[in-house]
Enzyme design. Structure first.
Site: not given
Ligand code: EPZ
Length: 423
Positions: A23-24, A94, A118, A123-124, A126, A310, A332, A402
């Protein structure tokens, strides 16, 4: 109508399961087709609700999508004339944020809803926005939307994408995709190293991008003037595979997983072996068995190649039955513990301590009505239901749909007793 699962346990799983496409990996690769006008074919993009919803989003942008007789996903992105990502879709899915970079690269403008939070935390985005601004985009927020413009196109830059929780997967995807069509060279430092990002980068290179350092925290992108449509097959879903590994372990069964390359799962394999699970590599898959007791473990989730967040909930369900005390620390998404209260309803003994959960192993889990909350927590409740005595009722199964294509069919094919009911 809302679907629920009735899961009767305990069962012992035995048999063969084929792992679906990731999926990802599918989601950002679908978004990448925005940048390559014409007809692309994505193979192995499994029919999950998240994939369907992103497909709807791409259609709103102007693309045309359909599936052929092999279930391959055909995306015709010749026309992308409405660069707007609606709140109504983003709030539910998202990951739709990953259209932002491609729209900026193709249309030089985009208006994409802030995705919102969520169940696993706010889920920032920034870091996404910082990276795109460093490529020359002008970005401001208006009524909950990200309004981005780059009238003169994007320009390569040296960009650091690390954040307080390490790298960002979709943040890397957004900036990487935008950089492929930026003028000049871009270096992305602290890029996410997840296999799904490597898959995206490989797909982009097949489209004509020039990306090096794939799989490493430093990506170097030489901008090109255009990308061309592609036929691409996404990698297997390591999180689905890990979920089924835990299913074999929690039921003391034996599963043969196909289309499951262990190379992307070393942290998971290492941890499960330490707990007492036997995992043998075989052809393009593996055999998972568990005959003895479960040993306790200390686990901390990290960015790849560390233990994936995950699979944190699924591992917690397994360690609930270990002989001794375990600790799981979530680095994370510190709030990603919605499954703790639900597992405790099934007679697990879990205690949250800040970013960690202390797990006192119990002899058995007891069936109970429980509530799914996010995608992976829901999978953990299904796994617990396989091992628990009695019939567990899991509500809000749409969360599971999902990320897992009809999980009950795959598990029932190897001995589970799961009935989906609509109420
Ligand atoms: C991806 O989400 C995955 N989703 C998530 O899987 C997975 O849990 C996550 O990566 C971590 O491996 C998809 O790929 C569709 P991140 P993503 O940005 O990219 C912080 C599932 O179950 N952060 O790597 O949204 C954030 O808050 C889903 O399939 C910022 O601070 O996650 C988190 O603490 C759930 N600022 C950390 O970084 C930002 O601009 C990692 O988030 C972006 C993220």
């Amino acid at each position: 109508m809302m679907d629920i699962f009735h899961i009767t346990g305990p069962v012992r799983l035995s048999g063969r399961i084929t792992v679906s496409g990731s999926k990802n990996a599918s989601l950002p690769i679908m978004a990448a087709t925005i940048m390559a006008p014409g007809k692309s074919v994505i193979k192995n993009a499994v029919r999950l609700s998240d994939v369907t919803v992103l497909g709807r989003l791409l259609s709103q942008l102007g693309a045309k999508l359909n599936r052929n007789e092999n279930d391959d996903l055909h995306i015709d992105s010749t026309v992308i004339d409405n660069p707007i990502g609606e709140y109504d879709i983003l709030r539910k899915m998202r990951a739709g944020i990953c259209i932002l970079g491609p729209l900026l690269a193709r249309c030089k403008r985009a208006k994409v809803s802030m995705p919102g939070g969520c169940a696993i935390g706010d889920r920032p985005v920034d870091i996404h926005l910082k990276g795109l601004q460093q490529l020359g985009a002008k970005i401001h927020l208006k009524a909950g939307y990200i309004v981005a413009q780059a009238p003169d196109g994007l320009k390569g830059n040296d960009i650091f994408l690390g954040g307080p929780f390490g790298s960002t997967v979709l943040g890397t995807a957004n900036v990487l995709m935008a950089a492929t069509l930026a003028k000049g060279r871009t270096t992305i430092e602290a890029a996410a190293c997840e296999p799904e990002i490597a898959d995206l980068a490989n797909c982009l290179n097949r489209m004509g991008a020039k990306i090096s350092g794939i799989g490493s925290p430093r990506l170097i992108i030489e901008g090109v003037s255009c990308l061309k449509p592609v036929e691409y097959s996404v990698i297997p879903d390591r999180i689905e595979a890990g979920t089924f590994m835990v299913a074999a372990a929690i039921t003391a069964g034996e599963l043969r997983l196909q289309n499951c390359p262990l190379g992307h799962m070393m942290a998971v394999v290492d941890k499960l072996r330490n707990i007492g699970v036997t995992i043998e590599s075989q052809n393009n898959g593996c055999i998972i068995t568990r005959t003895g007791g479960l040993k306790p473990a200390d686990v901390t989730t990290q960015s790849y190649p560390g233990f994936p967040t995950d699979l944190q909930a699924q591992l917690m369900a397994l360690l609930s039955l270990a002989e001794g005390n375990s600790v799981i620390t979530e680095k994370i998404f510190p709030d990603r513990f919605m499954h703790v209260a639900e597992l405790n309803r099934m007679a697990a003994s879990l205690r949250k301590e800040g970013p960690s959960v202390i797990i006192s192993g119990v002899k058995k889990l007891m069936a109970a009505p429980v509530m799914a909350s996010d995608l992976r927590a829901s999978a953990a409740l299904v796994l617990a239901g396989l091992a628990a005595e009695g019939t567990t009722i899991v509500n809000r199964v749409y969360h599971i749909d999902r990320g897992y294509k009809s999980i009950e069919n795959k598990l029932n094919s190897v001995g589970a007793k799961i009935v989906r009911k609509s109420i």
